[in-house]
Design a protein around this motif. Structure first.
Motif, PDB file in Angstrom:
ATOM      1  N   ASP A  26       0.604  -0.810  -0.103  1.00 61.81           N
ATOM      2  CA  ASP A  26      -0.045  -0.195  -0.351  1.00 61.81           C
ATOM      3  C   ASP A  26       1.121   1.421   0.509  1.00 61.81           C
ATOM      4  O   ASP A  26       2.023   1.486   0.831  1.00 61.81           O
ATOM      5  N   ILE A  27       0.848   2.077  -1.245  1.00 58.29           N
ATOM      6  CA  ILE A  27       1.235   3.866  -0.764  1.00 58.29           C
ATOM      7  C   ILE A  27       0.521   4.926  -0.264  1.00 58.29           C
ATOM      8  O   ILE A  27       0.061   4.335   0.028  1.00 58.29           O
ATOM      9  N   LYS A  28       1.189   4.714   0.755  1.00 52.29           N
ATOM     10  CA  LYS A  28       0.995   5.587   1.745  1.00 52.29           C
ATOM     11  C   LYS A  28       0.995   7.214   1.406  1.00 52.29           C
ATOM     12  O   LYS A  28       1.592   7.440   0.376  1.00 52.29           O
ATOM     13  N   ASP A  29       0.225   8.044   1.618  1.00 55.42           N
ATOM     14  CA  ASP A  29       0.087   9.018   2.171  1.00 55.42           C
ATOM     15  C   ASP A  29       1.763  10.290   1.459  1.00 55.42           C
ATOM     16  O   ASP A  29       1.303  11.013   0.350  1.00 55.42           O
ATOM     17  N   ALA A  30       2.113   9.776   2.575  1.00 53.20           N
ATOM     18  CA  ALA A  30       4.215  10.614   2.079  1.00 53.20           C
ATOM     19  C   ALA A  30       4.611   9.739   1.376  1.00 53.20           C
ATOM     20  O   ALA A  30       5.449  10.718   1.025  1.00 53.20           O
TER      21      ALA A  30
END
Length: 196
Positions: free
Chosen positions: A171-175
């Motif tokens: 999962d690509i986190k917001d940061a």
């Protein structure tokens, strides 16, 4: 600003690097680059791919994205490669294409172009740094100009990877998304200076 022609070749099994490449492409376009999103050809045997539903579905999802070609590599004046880590190195699908680039390398068609790289891993210490460093060593052989993100923005201190963005766990986190955008925009900025 000179025109930046950025090719973004990526390889993905389950979609992470596809997403990363799409985020980077959008940011690069915002920064004024002309882009080509390309995928490395799948070289795994059909029975292996078809034996995993998620892998098969991802490959089907990407059928509309052209495979990277020698023409793309000659056209571009900047490269942003995004691939997952395989045992601390790039996957064989990416290496198979890169191994065909000898004639372009000999002609100097890969030289003096801005180069940056991204990767992803399942675990925090799954070979992120060695994969990125291996891609940068390859680019040095080409004569490309390395444009790692470094600690050039506040977001890079948050993600902690000056070599290139490297999400973990799928999962690509917001940061991480912000860091991908930062890396792509920095690459465009530096590529424009080289092309001036």
């Amino acid at each position: 600003m000179s025109t930046v022609k950025l090719v973004i070749p990526f390889y993905t099994t389950y979609g992470t690097n596809h997403q990363m490449a799409q985020i980077a492409e959008e940011a690069a376009k915002e920064a004024g680059a002309e882009t080509r999103l390309r995928r490395f050809a799948e070289t795994a045997p059909d029975e292996v791919v078809n034996g995993q539903d998620a892998w098969k579905e991802q490959l089907e999802k990407m059928q509309g994205i052209p495979e990277v070609s020698h023409d793309d590599m000659k056209w571009a004046n900047a490269y942003l490669i995004s691939v997952p880590t395989r045992y601390g190195n790039m996957p064989s699908q990416a290496a198979a294409f890169i191994d065909t680039l000898g004639p372009l390398w000999q002609n100097g068609d890969l030289a003096n172009k801005a180069f940056s790289a991204m990767t992803s891993t399942s675990t925090m210490h799954g070979g992120r740094e060695t994969t990125l460093q291996a891609m940068y060593v390859m680019a040095m052989h080409w004569g490309s100009v390395l444009v790692a993100p470094g600690y050039t923005g506040e977001i890079m201190f948050e993600t902690g990877m000056p070599y290139g963005i490297a999400p973990t766990g799928g999962d690509i986190k917001d940061a991480e998304k912000k860091a991908i955008q930062h890396q792509a925009k920095r690459l465009v900025k530096m590529a424009a200076k080289l092309a001036a």
